[in-house]
Design an enzyme around this catalytic site. Sequence first.
Site, PDB file in Angstrom:
ATOM      1  CB  SER A   1       4.077  17.646  10.967  1.00  0.00           C
ATOM      2  OG  SER A   1       4.845  17.911   9.800  1.00  0.00           O
TER       3      SER A   1
ATOM      4  CB  VAL B   1      -3.930  10.122   5.289  1.00  0.00           C
ATOM      5  CG1 VAL B   1      -3.616   9.261   4.086  1.00  0.00           C
ATOM      6  CG2 VAL B   1      -3.193  11.458   5.235  1.00  0.00           C
TER       7      VAL B   1
ATOM      8  CB  SER C   1      11.056  16.109   6.186  1.00  0.00           C
ATOM      9  OG  SER C   1      11.891  17.171   5.734  1.00  0.00           O
TER      10      SER C   1
ATOM     11  CG  ASP D   1      -2.674  11.140  -3.861  1.00  0.00           C
ATOM     12  OD1 ASP D   1      -1.440  11.018  -3.875  1.00  0.00           O
ATOM     13  OD2 ASP D   1      -3.236  12.228  -3.615  1.00  0.00           O
TER      14      ASP D   1
ATOM     15  CE1 TYR E   1       6.590  18.868   5.141  1.00  0.00           C
ATOM     16  CE2 TYR E   1       8.885  19.300   5.646  1.00  0.00           C
ATOM     17  CZ  TYR E   1       7.932  18.592   4.940  1.00  0.00           C
ATOM     18  OH  TYR E   1       8.311  17.606   4.062  1.00  0.00           O
TER      19      TYR E   1
ATOM     20  CG  LEU F   1      -1.637   1.288   1.572  1.00  0.00           C
ATOM     21  CD1 LEU F   1      -2.703   1.556   0.512  1.00  0.00           C
ATOM     22  CD2 LEU F   1      -2.279   1.210   2.961  1.00  0.00           C
ATOM     23  CB  VAL F   2       2.212   3.565  -2.240  1.00  0.00           C
ATOM     24  CG1 VAL F   2       2.953   4.906  -2.267  1.00  0.00           C
ATOM     25  CG2 VAL F   2       3.213   2.414  -2.359  1.00  0.00           C
ATOM     26  CB  THR F   3      -0.629   6.979   1.774  1.00  0.00           C
ATOM     27  OG1 THR F   3       0.576   7.460   2.389  1.00  0.00           O
ATOM     28  CG2 THR F   3      -1.192   5.802   2.561  1.00  0.00           C
TER      29      THR F   3
ATOM     30  N   GLY G   1       4.793  12.726  -7.076  1.00  0.00           N
ATOM     31  CA  GLY G   1       6.123  12.864  -6.489  1.00  0.00           C
ATOM     32  C   GLY G   1       6.765  11.581  -5.995  1.00  0.00           C
TER      33      GLY G   1
END
Length: 261
Positions: free
Chosen positions: A172, A75, A156, A40, A169, A13-15, A20
Amino acid sequence: MAAAGMLAGRLALVTGGGSGIGRAVCSVLAREGALLAVSDINKENAEETVSLLPKYNASTDALSGCAHAAFGTNVTSSSEVTDLINNVQKTFKAVPSVAVHSAGIAKDQFLLKLDEEMFDEVIAVNLKGTFLVNQTLGKAMCAAKVEEGSIVNIASIIGKVGNKGQAAYAASKSGVIGFTKTAAQELARNNIRVNSILPGFITTPMTSQVPEKVVQMVTFMIPLARMGGPEEVAEVCAFLASSRSSYVTGAAIEVTGGLFM
Ligand code: NAP
């Protein structure tokens, strides 16, 4: 001929799979033999990703006759994430043993001007979304007694070092790193590894609006002296998803060209 590759026979599964890094992850996991559930917020973008993937070539009887499929999910919504996991199970008659959670947003503002609404939105997508996807899929993986589960959360490098204009950001993504380490400790007994990836400055729609002057300044600071490609993040995801990383869990792996090491 049956599919070869380090993810042959695995349902993934890829959200954030419609754009990108998420789209590049779908492509690399499919190349490695995985069957893809591409999710998505914008289902059309997920469908476009599916249309770009090579036709699925099953390596096991259980997944024979299956095809990559697209799902639309926000999500931040627990009911939508629950529906996603239920629909994936219905579609493939299996629980994913691999997940790459790439859905995320960046909304930048200096701290003294950052309003509550923007802060809440960034936390809701990037951090609460990570919680909902990991918990809901984690429960399904445990119920199905997966033999080798792997969840990869895209954090990140900003979550490690901070960045002017990115308080929400950075908060998070720091949260995603801490969350991942905790999930790894709790889920290890259920044969589920959980790792995070900390990309640096990657060429995707998320960074496409960054002014050229800023791109040049950041590139100057990157030891490898260029932005990364989404496929370079995807290759590390594939490694973490596969049994080749069987002794790696709770890690926060930097894919930055050496930026802020
Ligand atoms: P992207 O191209 O914008 O992809 C993110 C995807 O997530 C988009 O398809 C987006 O849909 C989707 N999304 C946004 N909100 C969502 C929600 N509530 N529910 C489900 N999906 C949602 O950006 P990217 O660069 O590939 O980013 C992927 C991940 O890598 C993000 O978590 C990002 O923070 C992280 N990251 C990126 C970089 C970079 O330099 N690009 C660096 C470090 C970390 P819409 O386009 O329709 O909004």
